[in-house]
Design an enzyme around this catalytic site. Structure first.
Site, PDB file in Angstrom:
ATOM      1  CD  GLN A   1       9.215  -3.153  -9.943  1.00 13.74           C
ATOM      2  OE1 GLN A   1       8.289  -2.965  -9.164  1.00 13.74           O
ATOM      3  NE2 GLN A   1      10.491  -3.048  -9.576  1.00 13.74           N
TER       4      GLN A   1
ATOM      5  CD  GLN B   1       7.498   0.575 -11.840  1.00  8.91           C
ATOM      6  OE1 GLN B   1       6.751   1.138 -11.036  1.00  8.91           O
ATOM      7  NE2 GLN B   1       8.717   0.187 -11.506  1.00  8.91           N
ATOM      8  CG  ASP B   2       8.985  -2.453 -15.187  1.00  7.12           C
ATOM      9  OD1 ASP B   2       9.383  -1.310 -15.475  1.00  7.12           O
ATOM     10  OD2 ASP B   2       9.503  -3.160 -14.319  1.00  7.12           O
TER      11      ASP B   2
ATOM     12  CG  ASP C   1      11.807   2.670 -15.640  1.00  6.55           C
ATOM     13  OD1 ASP C   1      12.075   3.837 -16.010  1.00  6.55           O
ATOM     14  OD2 ASP C   1      12.212   2.198 -14.560  1.00  6.55           O
TER      15      ASP C   1
ATOM     16  NE  ARG D   1      13.880   5.079 -14.220  1.00  7.73           N
ATOM     17  CZ  ARG D   1      13.722   4.835 -12.918  1.00  7.73           C
ATOM     18  NH1 ARG D   1      14.381   5.557 -12.025  1.00  7.73           N
ATOM     19  NH2 ARG D   1      12.883   3.899 -12.506  1.00  7.73           N
TER      20      ARG D   1
END
Length: 563
Positions: free
Chosen positions: A357, A379-380, A401, A469
């Site tokens: 993250q 990520q993120d 994500d 997701r």
């Protein structure tokens, strides 16, 4: 969070009250028959208002004092619901304030609890503004104002949820969570009450013409060749063009070489004048600025622009994977003050895939517009945290994500680049966090292109890539009118580990193109997946999903409100 949206939201409640009060006043009388009638009318009001709520007992309790008032109007009931929510969020804040975590022994949860306090304080501001800032904004139609108020209540819920998400250790998390139960239930109820406001008005025999005076929404063919709405006047168009070309005189100039007033973006924001009115403009000259920026809630209507993505770069490397910093605090740039606009910049988090993250841009600003920017990470990458947000002509890159959040976000006419992740990882482009089914939040990708980066291209069939997701149970993600590359897996969507969110989330597609757009093999485990028709898809365009006709014209950002 005191802004124009809050004011107009309150105007809704007041206007509704004035209208309803004319037809719903219960007259005082000492006769038993009239007492019985008064009780019946009061119970009918409570029953009607609480009918769409999930936590009905909590709803009834929050309205008891109003129900005992013989002359109460439905306005009083609605205001009581907001005030009860405000009181409970204040109690949650006090519980959080009593939760002490030693910074040296547990730096992660210490920061998480501090973040929780900030988020609950923002929720309190939003509720206070919605309740007390009366009648000072332009009037819109009842339905438009209802959607606006519901958006703010949805944001209040998201801020409370984010508070809990940050905390790891059960002894801290459970104490704060227990202290927030009443607040989250009443916020949940408020969202559902506002969502059914038109039905409440019908119950009380208030005539409503939802089409009267409704601002015209754009449809196909009403966007000019320059990308601006055709109904804009010459002055508006000239101002917008000046914004696009950087021709508006800035309040602050940032330059690493010393040729501006400031050498850092942080210094330019720190110079934001107290009680400033208007648009505060910051010009960031070409250069790489290694900074961690938080534009706080008092710094409203900030317009920050650069010499172009790849030229004016704001970068950092804060992350969870290596540094154990909470996701919210990993953001290179956080925009909290309402009315944030960014143009011609790169927001980057260069922690790499090992950082897990690692947010490049976090937006918790209502009526935010980001145009012609590059948002880079793994990520993120982009955290659309809360409130209404619009992105146009952007490049967004990442792996896991990498577009995620709990806000109301539309990303339009943008390039989405999927990168090569770490070994044994898959790519998930989006992860929405909607938790209340009647909330306004969710994510829409409209007329975007999804492609692999050069390093991923030869491995695109070996490394799975999914459109989305579900981060939370009621996640909403709409992909429409977009070009989907062949890297998108035929099943389209990935389940969230250890949860059944695939049975409750709403993932929709409409009029996509490209080899990844074939919906015939989309996963049947996602029971609410649907290919929309044009009428259904229109609900997720900026004009309707963001109430964009009310505010996007003031941003200077090109946009299309309809399909």
């Amino acid at each position: 969070m005191v802004g124009k949206v809050a004011i107009s939201a309150v105007s809704l409640v007041l206007v509704v009250g004035v209208v309803i009060g004319m037809v719903a006043v219960v007259h005082r009388s000492d006769s038993p028959d009239n007492d019985k009638h008064n009780m019946s009318a009061s119970m009918k009001a409570v029953t009607t208002i609480c009918a769409p709520t999930t936590y009905k007992d909590a709803c009834v309790r929050s309205l008891e004092s109003v129900a005992n008032n013989e002359t109460a109007t439905p306005k009083d009931y609605i205001m009581a619901a907001i005030l009860a929510t405000l009181d409970e969020v204040k109690k949650s804040f006090n519980v959080t304030g009593k939760t002490v975590v030693n910074k040296d022994d547990d730096p992660y949860d210490h920061m998480a609890v501090e973040d929780c306090k900030d988020l609950l304080d923002d929720a309190i501001d939003t509720l206070q503004a919605s309740y007390s800032s009366v009648g000072e904004s332009d009037m819109h139609t009842i339905q438009d104002r209802a959607n606006e108020l519901r958006s703010w209540m949805t944001a209040v819920y998201s801020l409370q949820s984010s508070c809990l998400d940050q905390i790891q250790k059960p002894e801290y998390k459970s104490a704060i969570e227990n202290g927030m139960i009443n607040a989250t239930q009443l916020t949940h109820n408020a969202i559902n009450i506002i969502a059914e406001l038109s039905e409440v008005l019908k119950t009380f025999n208030v005539p409503i013409n939802l089409q009267a005076n409704r601002r015209r929404l754009l449809d196909v063919g009403e966007i000019g060749e320059d990308g601006y709405p055709t109904w804009f006047g010459a002055a508006d168009r000239k101002l917008m063009e000046a914004h696009q070309k950087g021709g508006v005189a800035p309040n602050a100039v940032v330059a690493k070489d010393g040729s501006g007033q400031f050498k850092t973006v942080a210094a330019a924001l720190a110079a934001y004048p107290k009680n400033f009115n208007g648009r505060y403009t910051i010009y960031v000259k070409a250069g790489v600025y290694e900074e961690f920026i938080t534009m706080d809630k008092k710094q409203t209507n900030v317009f920050i622009y650069g010499d172009g993505p790849g030229k004016s770069i704001i970068t950092g490397n804060r992350n969870y994977g290596i540094m154990k910093i909470g996701t919210m605090k990993t953001a290179t740039f956080s925009a909290v003050g309402n009315g944030f606009i960014a143009r011609g910049l790169t927001f980057r988090n260069d922690a790499g895939p090992d950082g897990h993250q690692a947010v490049a841009l976090r937006v918790q600003s209502d009526m935010a517009a980001i145009f012609d920017c590059s948002i880079e990470g793994y990520q993120d990458t982009l955290y659309y945290h809360a409130f209404r947000q619009f992105y146009r002509n952007c490049v967004i890159s990442g792996t896991v994500d990498f577009i995620f959040g709990m806000g109301d976000a539309v990303i339009q006419n943008s390039l989405i680049i999927v990168r090569k992740p770490n070994a044994n990882q898959q790519n998930t482009i989006t992860a929405d966090g909607r938790e209340v089914a009647r909330g306004t939040n969710g994510l829409v990708l409209q007329n975007c292109r999804i492609i692999p980066e050069k390093e991923l291209f030869p491995l695109r069939f070996q490394i799975p890539t999914y459109l989305a997701r579900p981060w939370k149970a009621e996640a909403l993600t709409v992909t429409m009118q977009s070009e989907l590359g062949d890297l998108i897996r035929p099943e389209g969507y990935m389940k969230w580990d250890g949860a059944n969110f695939h049975q409750t989330c709403e993932f929709y597609e409409f009029a996509n193109r490209g080899p990844g757009s074939d919906t015939s093999k989309r996963s049947k485990e996602f029971t609410k997946f649907k290919v929309l028709n044009a009428g259904e898809a229109a609900k997720y365009t900026p004009g309707q999903f963001l109430s964009g006709s009310q505010w996007l014209k003031n941003t200077g950002v090109p946009f299309q409100l309809g399909l």
